[in-house]
Design a protein around this motif. Sequence first.
Motif, PDB file in Angstrom:
ATOM      1  N   TRP A  69       0.918  -0.820   0.080  1.00 26.57           N
ATOM      2  CA  TRP A  69       0.082   0.421   0.112  1.00 26.57           C
ATOM      3  C   TRP A  69       0.876   0.819   0.357  1.00 26.57           C
ATOM      4  O   TRP A  69       0.511   2.225  -0.593  1.00 26.57           O
ATOM      5  N   HIS A 106     -11.396   1.456   6.516  1.00 27.60           N
ATOM      6  CA  HIS A 106      -9.993   1.252   6.347  1.00 27.60           C
ATOM      7  C   HIS A 106      -8.325   2.517   6.624  1.00 27.60           C
ATOM      8  O   HIS A 106      -8.636   3.623   6.837  1.00 27.60           O
ATOM      9  N   HIS A 141     -13.471  -9.524   4.104  1.00 21.72           N
ATOM     10  CA  HIS A 141     -12.990  -8.511   3.680  1.00 21.72           C
ATOM     11  C   HIS A 141     -12.786  -6.780   4.330  1.00 21.72           C
ATOM     12  O   HIS A 141     -11.572  -5.936   4.739  1.00 21.72           O
ATOM     13  N   GLY A 145      -9.175  -4.994   5.809  1.00 33.45           N
ATOM     14  CA  GLY A 145      -9.435  -3.643   5.672  1.00 33.45           C
ATOM     15  C   GLY A 145      -8.951  -2.745   6.927  1.00 33.45           C
ATOM     16  O   GLY A 145      -8.121  -1.359   7.011  1.00 33.45           O
ATOM     17  N   HIS A 192     -18.357   1.330  -1.150  1.00 31.80           N
ATOM     18  CA  HIS A 192     -16.976   1.019  -0.521  1.00 31.80           C
ATOM     19  C   HIS A 192     -16.514   0.046   0.420  1.00 31.80           C
ATOM     20  O   HIS A 192     -15.646  -1.216  -0.025  1.00 31.80           O
ATOM     21  N   SER A 193     -17.655  -0.313   1.426  1.00 32.75           N
ATOM     22  CA  SER A 193     -16.961  -1.463   2.521  1.00 32.75           C
ATOM     23  C   SER A 193     -18.637  -1.721   2.870  1.00 32.75           C
ATOM     24  O   SER A 193     -19.406  -0.878   2.447  1.00 32.75           O
ATOM     25  N   GLN A 237     -10.027   2.395  -6.612  1.00 30.44           N
ATOM     26  CA  GLN A 237     -12.102   2.717  -5.995  1.00 30.44           C
ATOM     27  C   GLN A 237     -12.582   1.354  -6.393  1.00 30.44           C
ATOM     28  O   GLN A 237     -13.330   0.682  -5.380  1.00 30.44           O
ATOM     29  N   ALA A 240     -10.719  -1.504  -3.788  1.00 27.15           N
ATOM     30  CA  ALA A 240     -11.535  -1.545  -3.021  1.00 27.15           C
ATOM     31  C   ALA A 240     -12.733  -2.007  -2.405  1.00 27.15           C
ATOM     32  O   ALA A 240     -13.184  -2.415  -1.512  1.00 27.15           O
TER      33      ALA A 240
END
Length: 286
Positions: A69, A106, A141, A145, A192-193, A237, A240
Amino acid sequence: MRIHHLNCGSLRTIPPLGGPSVPDAAHRELAVVCHCLLIETDTDGPVLVDTGLGTADLREPDRALGADWVAHAQPALDPAQSALRQVVRLGYAPQDVRHIVLTHLHRDHTGGLADFPHARVHVHPEEYRAVTDPAAAHHRHSLDGFMPAHRAHGPLLTPASADRRETWFGFPGVARPQGLSFELLLVPLPGHSAGHAGVAVRDDDGRWLLHAGDAYMYHGELENTPPLDHPVLDPVQRGAQTDASARTATRDRLRDLVRDHGDEVTVFSAHDPWEYARLAAVNGRR
């Protein structure tokens, strides 16, 4: 109440593709930001919305954030940008921050949690469930994050109180953080999450600010027709997201919100540097 716009982590520099009129910024490259808020209140002290990169991230970025990252995001590693340093510059002690509200969990939003270990950390109940319930959808997931370095101190993670009947400008599933006495809402912005939410706060003039987190990453997605993605930010985007169709639907709802209620609500995302430059400039003139 006073609302400060803070950049709590500069990431890789990107070129503009057009956008709002920002003095000295609209037509030049800018570093991606981690756009946070510090809300000064009379009743609840200073309240942070998102925390960007923390001081431990900046000291040992590969360990805290992950080497891959770091190589991609290219963080500036400037301690002066940490939420901790900026809170102190505004005249507060770290322990004065008793509440932190997060759009999601995240790494580029949670790095500062360890700098305020005593603070209660409010998230939407769906995001809370995703990282605490092993049976929750998208659990793995979401947990991946939420970086181990950012939760090693045992943050006081607290689900906001949701009322499925309550809406905000037509957005359902709104939740209210417990223990806050001013008008602040967590507004579900899925895709997104697992439990991604925007943070809506009403200022003293009665106008709403909506921190939309990572529901979109570039102003062209809301302002242009058809939506204009950024070629650097769009792959981030897509990589993630937990639900592509939900994310697209959320973006379209935000486009409608800006179109229909732009005189009542200012919407901004977590990483667009041109939005940040415009809002920080307004904040500096107050």
